[in-house]
Design a protein around this motif. Structure first.
Motif, mmCIF file in Angstrom:
data_model
loop_
_atom_site.group_PDB
_atom_site.id
_atom_site.type_symbol
_atom_site.label_atom_id
_atom_site.label_comp_id
_atom_site.label_asym_id
_atom_site.label_seq_id
_atom_site.Cartn_x
_atom_site.Cartn_y
_atom_site.Cartn_z
ATOM 1 N N ASN A 153 -12.514 31.816 35.729
ATOM 2 C CA ASN A 153 -11.311 31.059 35.373
ATOM 3 C C ASN A 153 -11.634 29.570 35.277
ATOM 4 O O ASN A 153 -12.164 28.982 36.217
ATOM 5 N N ILE A 154 -11.325 28.966 34.114
ATOM 6 C CA ILE A 154 -11.589 27.539 33.940
ATOM 7 C C ILE A 154 -10.314 26.741 33.681
ATOM 8 O O ILE A 154 -10.320 25.521 33.748
ATOM 9 N N TYR A 155 -9.207 27.433 33.379
ATOM 10 C CA TYR A 155 -7.955 26.712 33.125
ATOM 11 C C TYR A 155 -6.788 27.653 33.351
ATOM 12 O O TYR A 155 -6.768 28.776 32.852
ATOM 13 N N GLY A 168 -0.633 23.043 26.863
ATOM 14 C CA GLY A 168 -1.254 21.949 27.599
ATOM 15 C C GLY A 168 -2.200 21.161 26.725
ATOM 16 O O GLY A 168 -1.890 20.826 25.588
ATOM 17 N N ASN A 169 -3.413 20.867 27.239
ATOM 18 C CA ASN A 169 -4.409 20.114 26.496
ATOM 19 C C ASN A 169 -5.560 20.992 26.023
ATOM 20 O O ASN A 169 -6.630 20.507 25.709
ATOM 21 N N THR A 170 -5.347 22.306 25.974
ATOM 22 C CA THR A 170 -6.420 23.204 25.562
ATOM 23 C C THR A 170 -6.528 23.212 24.042
ATOM 24 O O THR A 170 -5.768 22.567 23.330
ATOM 25 N N GLN A 171 -7.481 23.996 23.547
ATOM 26 C CA GLN A 171 -7.687 24.107 22.106
ATOM 27 C C GLN A 171 -6.801 25.175 21.477
ATOM 28 O O GLN A 171 -6.895 25.421 20.285
ATOM 29 N N ASP A 178 -3.950 30.919 30.354
ATOM 30 C CA ASP A 178 -5.062 31.338 31.214
ATOM 31 C C ASP A 178 -6.335 31.369 30.377
ATOM 32 O O ASP A 178 -6.421 32.123 29.407
ATOM 33 N N LEU A 179 -7.312 30.539 30.728
ATOM 34 C CA LEU A 179 -8.579 30.483 30.014
ATOM 35 C C LEU A 179 -9.725 30.881 30.941
ATOM 36 O O LEU A 179 -9.806 30.414 32.075
ATOM 37 N N ARG A 180 -10.625 31.725 30.411
ATOM 38 C CA ARG A 180 -11.789 32.159 31.187
ATOM 39 C C ARG A 180 -13.046 32.040 30.330
ATOM 40 O O ARG A 180 -13.013 32.297 29.124
ATOM 41 N N PHE A 181 -14.149 31.651 30.984
ATOM 42 C CA PHE A 181 -15.434 31.579 30.306
ATOM 43 C C PHE A 181 -16.432 32.451 31.054
ATOM 44 O O PHE A 181 -16.712 32.226 32.236
ATOM 45 N N ASN A 182 -16.929 33.473 30.358
ATOM 46 C CA ASN A 182 -17.824 34.453 30.976
ATOM 47 C C ASN A 182 -17.227 35.038 32.258
ATOM 48 O O ASN A 182 -17.920 35.210 33.270
#
Length: 202
Positions: free
Chosen positions: A129-131, A174-177, A122-126
């Motif tokens: 949810n972005i991923y 996945g393909n995240t960093q 689970d990725l979030r920016f500010n």
């Protein structure tokens, strides 16, 4: 790979049952485990195991064991917040060598088989949810260990052991960093009980 892992574990268990009349010398075990976090931001990793063994004599035993661990890892970088939940399941054939035949007996062992890794990302920016994704993979793994056992009775034993888990592959979300290659190696501490059908030291 998944089928190969289950076939390895089930094959060992089936062989023990076929070769041991009346389940003599067969031991069933259960334990709880604690794992050291494997990456920065990781939380405590808890798990457990179920297993079965056949003792050829008081020193040598072979068996099969399935363990499961759950770990949560977090990463913060500027406005990017990431979390990953990893469920790791080693499914292994095992061998143990007990050093003494007394009530208190230290032992060494090795597990070999397949490690299943399931990852939820689970990725979030500010705050947005972005991923959001999940993945799983299977790798060959090894698990050397050191332990001690204490016989409460001829059929009941309590155990404590340290297991070093090595997965011969790289886990990624996945393909995240978020790269969790270090999670392919981790140390766990287990405490549990084992019940033997028959006298293990006959």
């Amino acid at each position: 790979m998944k089928k190969a892992g289950w076939c390895l574990v089930m094959g060992v268990a089936l062989t023990m049952l076929i070769q041991v009349p009346g389940l003599a010398q067969v031991s069933a075990s259960a334990s709880g485990g604690y794992g050291i976090p494997t990456a920065a931001g990781g939380s405590s990793m808890w798990g457990g195991s179920l297993g079965a063994q056949y003792y050829f004599n008081y020193k040598l035993a072979v068996g099969a064991r399935v363990r499961t661990y759950v770990e949560t890892i977090g990463q913060n970088d500027g406005g990017l917040n990431g979390s990953l939940t990893a469920v790791t399941m080693p499914m292994m054939a095992t061998i143990e060598y007990h050093i003494t035949d007394t009530d208190f007996h230290p032992y060494v062992g090795l597990g070999a088989g397949v490690i299943r890794s399931a990852l939820i990302t689970d990725l979030r920016f500010n705050g947005q949810n972005i991923y959001d994704d999940s993945s799983k993979e299977y790798n060959f793994g090894l698990a050397p260990k050191l332990g001690v056992g204490f016989d409460i009775t001829q059929g009941l034993m309590v155990t404590a052991e340290a297991i070093y888990n090595v997965s011969l592959g790289k886990n990624q979300a996945g393909n995240t960093q978020l790269n969790f290659e270090k999670s392919a190696r981790f140390l766990t501490i287990h405490a549990g009980i084992a019940f033997t059908f028959g006298n293990r030291f006959d």
